[in-house]
Design a protein around this motif. Structure first.
Motif, PDB file in Angstrom:
ATOM      1  N   GLN A 117       0.937  -1.124  -0.298  1.00 42.26           N
ATOM      2  CA  GLN A 117      -0.032   0.076  -0.125  1.00 42.26           C
ATOM      3  C   GLN A 117       0.902   1.072  -0.040  1.00 42.26           C
ATOM      4  O   GLN A 117       1.803   1.272   0.579  1.00 42.26           O
ATOM      5  CB  GLN A 117      -0.800   0.073   1.184  1.00 42.26           C
ATOM      6  CG  GLN A 117      -1.794   1.238   1.175  1.00 42.26           C
ATOM      7  CD  GLN A 117      -2.716   1.401   2.604  1.00 42.26           C
ATOM      8  OE1 GLN A 117      -2.404   0.803   3.516  1.00 42.26           O
ATOM      9  NE2 GLN A 117      -3.977   1.965   2.457  1.00 42.26           N
ATOM     10  N   LEU A 119       0.438   5.794  -0.333  1.00 38.70           N
ATOM     11  CA  LEU A 119      -0.539   6.984  -0.500  1.00 38.70           C
ATOM     12  C   LEU A 119       0.199   8.421  -1.298  1.00 38.70           C
ATOM     13  O   LEU A 119       1.221   8.035  -1.000  1.00 38.70           O
ATOM     14  CB  LEU A 119      -0.728   7.438   1.049  1.00 38.70           C
ATOM     15  CG  LEU A 119      -1.358   6.226   1.826  1.00 38.70           C
ATOM     16  CD1 LEU A 119      -0.184   5.630   2.774  1.00 38.70           C
ATOM     17  CD2 LEU A 119      -2.212   6.946   2.968  1.00 38.70           C
ATOM     18  N   ILE A 121      -0.029  12.218  -1.896  1.00 37.76           N
ATOM     19  CA  ILE A 121      -0.553  13.624  -1.414  1.00 37.76           C
ATOM     20  C   ILE A 121      -0.224  14.736  -2.396  1.00 37.76           C
ATOM     21  O   ILE A 121       0.765  14.650  -2.976  1.00 37.76           O
ATOM     22  CB  ILE A 121       0.110  13.982  -0.093  1.00 37.76           C
ATOM     23  CG1 ILE A 121      -0.354  13.210   1.020  1.00 37.76           C
ATOM     24  CG2 ILE A 121      -0.759  15.439   0.273  1.00 37.76           C
ATOM     25  CD1 ILE A 121       0.082  13.329   2.404  1.00 37.76           C
ATOM     26  N   LEU A 131      -5.699  13.612  -0.766  1.00 41.31           N
ATOM     27  CA  LEU A 131      -4.912  12.291  -0.399  1.00 41.31           C
ATOM     28  C   LEU A 131      -5.654  11.208  -1.201  1.00 41.31           C
ATOM     29  O   LEU A 131      -6.713  10.979  -1.304  1.00 41.31           O
ATOM     30  CB  LEU A 131      -5.008  12.020   1.085  1.00 41.31           C
ATOM     31  CG  LEU A 131      -4.604  10.478   1.484  1.00 41.31           C
ATOM     32  CD1 LEU A 131      -3.237  10.387   1.294  1.00 41.31           C
ATOM     33  CD2 LEU A 131      -5.134   9.957   2.839  1.00 41.31           C
ATOM     34  N   THR A 132      -4.886  10.402  -1.751  1.00 41.69           N
ATOM     35  CA  THR A 132      -5.242   9.324  -2.636  1.00 41.69           C
ATOM     36  C   THR A 132      -4.747   8.118  -2.445  1.00 41.69           C
ATOM     37  O   THR A 132      -3.235   8.219  -1.943  1.00 41.69           O
ATOM     38  CB  THR A 132      -5.056   9.492  -4.292  1.00 41.69           C
ATOM     39  OG1 THR A 132      -3.764   9.803  -4.426  1.00 41.69           O
ATOM     40  CG2 THR A 132      -5.978  10.754  -4.786  1.00 41.69           C
ATOM     41  N   THR A 133      -4.914   6.907  -2.307  1.00 41.53           N
ATOM     42  CA  THR A 133      -4.545   5.532  -1.925  1.00 41.53           C
ATOM     43  C   THR A 133      -4.515   4.480  -3.167  1.00 41.53           C
ATOM     44  O   THR A 133      -5.131   4.570  -4.102  1.00 41.53           O
ATOM     45  CB  THR A 133      -5.139   5.007  -0.933  1.00 41.53           C
ATOM     46  OG1 THR A 133      -6.356   4.670  -0.994  1.00 41.53           O
ATOM     47  CG2 THR A 133      -5.249   6.175   0.459  1.00 41.53           C
ATOM     48  N   THR A 157       2.508   3.260  -9.785  1.00 43.33           N
ATOM     49  CA  THR A 157       1.345   2.897  -8.656  1.00 43.33           C
ATOM     50  C   THR A 157      -0.009   3.035  -9.291  1.00 43.33           C
ATOM     51  O   THR A 157       0.024   3.772 -10.375  1.00 43.33           O
ATOM     52  CB  THR A 157       1.564   4.148  -7.599  1.00 43.33           C
ATOM     53  OG1 THR A 157       0.367   4.017  -6.486  1.00 43.33           O
ATOM     54  CG2 THR A 157       1.618   5.501  -8.004  1.00 43.33           C
ATOM     55  N   ALA A 159      -2.296   4.372  -7.440  1.00 42.84           N
ATOM     56  CA  ALA A 159      -2.961   5.467  -6.663  1.00 42.84           C
ATOM     57  C   ALA A 159      -3.206   6.762  -7.689  1.00 42.84           C
ATOM     58  O   ALA A 159      -2.165   7.091  -8.410  1.00 42.84           O
ATOM     59  CB  ALA A 159      -1.869   5.802  -5.535  1.00 42.84           C
ATOM     60  N   ASP A 172       4.677   5.457   2.173  1.00 41.25           N
ATOM     61  CA  ASP A 172       4.215   4.026   2.588  1.00 41.25           C
ATOM     62  C   ASP A 172       3.082   4.169   3.602  1.00 41.25           C
ATOM     63  O   ASP A 172       2.876   5.190   4.152  1.00 41.25           O
ATOM     64  CB  ASP A 172       5.299   3.022   3.295  1.00 41.25           C
ATOM     65  CG  ASP A 172       6.183   3.634   4.259  1.00 41.25           C
ATOM     66  OD1 ASP A 172       5.566   4.597   4.882  1.00 41.25           O
ATOM     67  OD2 ASP A 172       7.342   3.223   4.579  1.00 41.25           O
ATOM     68  N   SER A 173       2.753   3.002   4.147  1.00 36.13           N
ATOM     69  CA  SER A 173       1.721   3.102   5.131  1.00 36.13           C
ATOM     70  C   SER A 173       1.885   3.716   6.598  1.00 36.13           C
ATOM     71  O   SER A 173       1.177   3.870   7.187  1.00 36.13           O
ATOM     72  CB  SER A 173       1.048   1.540   5.174  1.00 36.13           C
ATOM     73  OG  SER A 173       2.056   0.779   5.695  1.00 36.13           O
TER      74      SER A 173
END
Length: 230
Positions: A117, A119, A121, A131-133, A157, A159, A172-173
């Motif tokens: 995962q 993220l 920004i 924010l997108t993931t 990615t 995202a 990262d997470s």
């Protein structure tokens, strides 16, 4: 740890004309902000190669909006610290109170694995602090940047990354910086789930050189080809 960056036009001194919009990463409490070279591309091209040596001091190249630790947004002029076109990275500095800046926590990109995962920004389409993931969907991609250079080791990615995300952090997470978002693959100009980031390990090698020297010094062999027959 995140900033929205707007390039200044070089054509008319002292007049702010939006040139490009992007994002940035708060690197330290000295006010250094990392972004993409192409976010500032037109103004940097207009300044020429000796901009940092000008007697008047570092040129203003951006307007940077930072969300302070008190939750209040402030906008500052950003002056050029250094740039590396070949890796699509640039550093600008703002005169913000150190206590209002929250530097990003650096991570490592080498241990990343497909499916992990991440993220992103940024300021897509001007919507600040978005924010997108997603996940890491590919590694070690050769990415052609907007300025035409080839960046090795790129992180792919899914995202959502859109215009305005350029220069923003890929985390990262745990919230550690693992990349700088730089490009999307698209036929429409918007995200189709294939975005690319400059690997964080490359960023942590290059940015200190830009802050110290204004440029990256790369080794060379200095070989000359002789036309004389042996």
């Amino acid at each position: 740890m995140h900033a929205c960056t707007q390039g200044r036009a070089a054509a008319v001194p002292e007049v702010d004309v939006p040139e490009g919009n992007g994002s940035g990463v708060v690197w330290d409490q000295q006010g250094n902000i990392v972004t993409n070279y192409h976010v500032l591309g037109s103004v940097l091209k207009g300044l020429g190669p000796n901009a940092l040596k000008a007697a008047a001091g570092p040129p203003r190249v951006a307007r940077v909006t930072v969300l302070g630790t008190d939750g209040v947004q402030q906008t500052y002029d950003g002056v050029l610290v250094g740039a590396d076109k070949s890796r699509d990275l640039a550093v600008v500095r703002i005169n913000a109170p150190p206590e209002q800046l929250r530097p990003v926590t650096l991570g490592q990109s080498a241990p990343l694995r497909v499916g992990q995962q991440v993220l992103a920004i940024g300021c897509p389409f001007g919507f600040d602090h978005t924010l997108t993931t997603g996940v890491v969907s590919g590694l070690n991609r050769e990415v052609q940047s907007v300025v035409g250079s080839i960046i090795p080791g790129g992180i792919q990615t899914d995202a959502a990354i859109n215009p305005g995300n350029s220069g923003g952090p890929l985390l990262d997470s745990a919230g550690h910086l693992v990349g700088i978002n730089t490009a999307i693959f698209t036929n429409t100009g918007t995200s189709v789930g294939v975005g690319f980031a400059i690997p964080g390990d490359m960023v942590t090698r290059i940015v200190p050189q830009l802050i110290s020297n204004g440029r990256v010094v790369r080794p060379s062999l200095g070989i000359q080809v002789s036309t004389r027959a042996s």
